[in-house]
Design a protein around this motif. Structure first.
Motif, short mmCIF file in Angstrom:
data_model
loop_
_atom_site.label_atom_id
_atom_site.label_comp_id
_atom_site.label_asym_id
_atom_site.label_seq_id
_atom_site.Cartn_x
_atom_site.Cartn_y
_atom_site.Cartn_z
N UNK A 1 -27.10 -20.12 1.87
CA UNK A 1 -26.93 -18.75 1.38
C UNK A 1 -28.26 -18.03 1.24
N UNK A 2 -28.29 -16.78 1.69
CA UNK A 2 -29.47 -15.92 1.65
C UNK A 2 -28.98 -14.48 1.55
N UNK A 3 -29.76 -13.59 0.90
CA UNK A 3 -29.45 -12.16 0.86
C UNK A 3 -30.48 -11.42 1.70
N UNK A 4 -30.03 -10.60 2.63
CA UNK A 4 -30.91 -9.83 3.50
C UNK A 4 -30.82 -8.35 3.15
N UNK B 1 -22.88 -3.72 9.54
CA UNK B 1 -23.28 -3.96 10.93
C UNK B 1 -24.07 -5.26 11.05
N UNK B 2 -25.01 -5.49 10.14
CA UNK B 2 -25.81 -6.70 10.23
C UNK B 2 -24.98 -7.93 9.90
N UNK B 3 -24.04 -7.81 8.97
CA UNK B 3 -23.13 -8.92 8.68
C UNK B 3 -22.30 -9.24 9.93
N UNK B 4 -21.89 -8.23 10.67
CA UNK B 4 -21.15 -8.46 11.92
C UNK B 4 -21.97 -9.18 12.97
N UNK B 5 -23.26 -8.84 13.07
CA UNK B 5 -24.16 -9.54 14.00
C UNK B 5 -24.19 -11.03 13.68
N UNK C 1 -34.47 3.18 3.31
CA UNK C 1 -35.86 3.19 3.71
C UNK C 1 -36.36 1.83 4.19
N UNK C 2 -35.44 0.93 4.50
CA UNK C 2 -35.81 -0.41 4.97
C UNK C 2 -36.82 -0.32 6.12
N UNK C 3 -37.89 -1.07 6.00
CA UNK C 3 -38.90 -1.17 7.05
C UNK C 3 -38.91 -2.61 7.52
N UNK C 4 -38.59 -2.85 8.80
CA UNK C 4 -38.57 -4.23 9.29
C UNK C 4 -39.94 -4.88 9.19
N UNK C 5 -39.95 -6.18 8.97
CA UNK C 5 -41.23 -6.89 8.96
C UNK C 5 -41.84 -6.90 10.35
N UNK C 6 -43.13 -7.17 10.41
CA UNK C 6 -43.82 -7.33 11.70
C UNK C 6 -44.12 -8.80 11.89
N UNK D 1 -36.95 -15.07 17.14
CA UNK D 1 -36.24 -13.85 17.54
C UNK D 1 -36.20 -12.89 16.36
N UNK D 2 -35.72 -11.68 16.61
CA UNK D 2 -35.45 -10.71 15.54
C UNK D 2 -34.00 -10.29 15.65
N UNK D 3 -33.35 -10.12 14.49
CA UNK D 3 -31.99 -9.60 14.48
C UNK D 3 -32.04 -8.08 14.72
N UNK D 4 -30.89 -7.41 14.84
CA UNK D 4 -30.90 -5.97 15.12
C UNK D 4 -31.61 -5.12 14.06
N UNK D 5 -31.75 -5.61 12.82
CA UNK D 5 -32.47 -4.86 11.79
C UNK D 5 -33.95 -5.23 11.74
N UNK D 6 -34.39 -6.15 12.62
CA UNK D 6 -35.79 -6.52 12.72
C UNK D 6 -36.21 -7.76 11.95
N UNK D 7 -35.27 -8.45 11.27
CA UNK D 7 -35.63 -9.67 10.54
C UNK D 7 -35.88 -10.81 11.52
N UNK D 8 -36.98 -11.52 11.36
CA UNK D 8 -37.23 -12.68 12.25
C UNK D 8 -36.34 -13.84 11.87
#
Length: 119
Positions: A8-11, A18-22, A55-60, A106-113
């Motif tokens: 379990x993790x919270x993103x 949408x991200x839950x669907x991914x 205002x979510x900013x994906x990590x780099x 990889x990165x998910x559609x919201x940019x999380x590695x």
């Protein structure tokens, strides 16, 4: 058939449903909830949750001066097959060129590695 297993993790993300669907396409399970909090209930009883973050900013990645915030290690039986599956779902390759390693990034559609790791 699920591609991976996860604890379990919270993103944080701009669009929880949408991200839950991914991730549901990768891990299996059912998406529950609406609005700013959505849960993904995976078949083995563990859950993954998604919280709206305006205002979510994906990590780099990789960038030592910009935290990656977190990353998921997803264990898979076949790296090549899993890679094809996640790319078809909208994942982006960050570092998967070295085929001799036991993981790929990889990165998910919201940019999380996240990593696919050989199991």
């Amino acid at each position: 058939m699920a591609i991976a297993k996860l604890g379990a993790v919270v993103l944080d993300c701009p669009d929880p449903r949408a991200l839950a669907g991914f991730y549901a396409e990768i891990l299996g399970g059912t998406v529950e909830g609406e609005g700013d909090w959505v849960d993904l209930k995976v078949p083995d009883g563990q859950s993954l949750s998604f919280q709206e973050a305006p205002g979510h900013v994906p990590p780099k990645w990789p960038a030592p001066d910009h935290s990656q915030q977190f990353h998921l290690d997803l264990t898979v039986e076949d790296l090549d097959a899993a890679e094809a599956g996640i790319l078809a779902l909208g994942a982006k390759t960050l570092d998967a060129d070295d085929r001799s390693r036991t993981f790929r990034v990889y990165a998910d559609p919201a940019g999380h590695p996240f990593c696919l790791c050989a199991g």
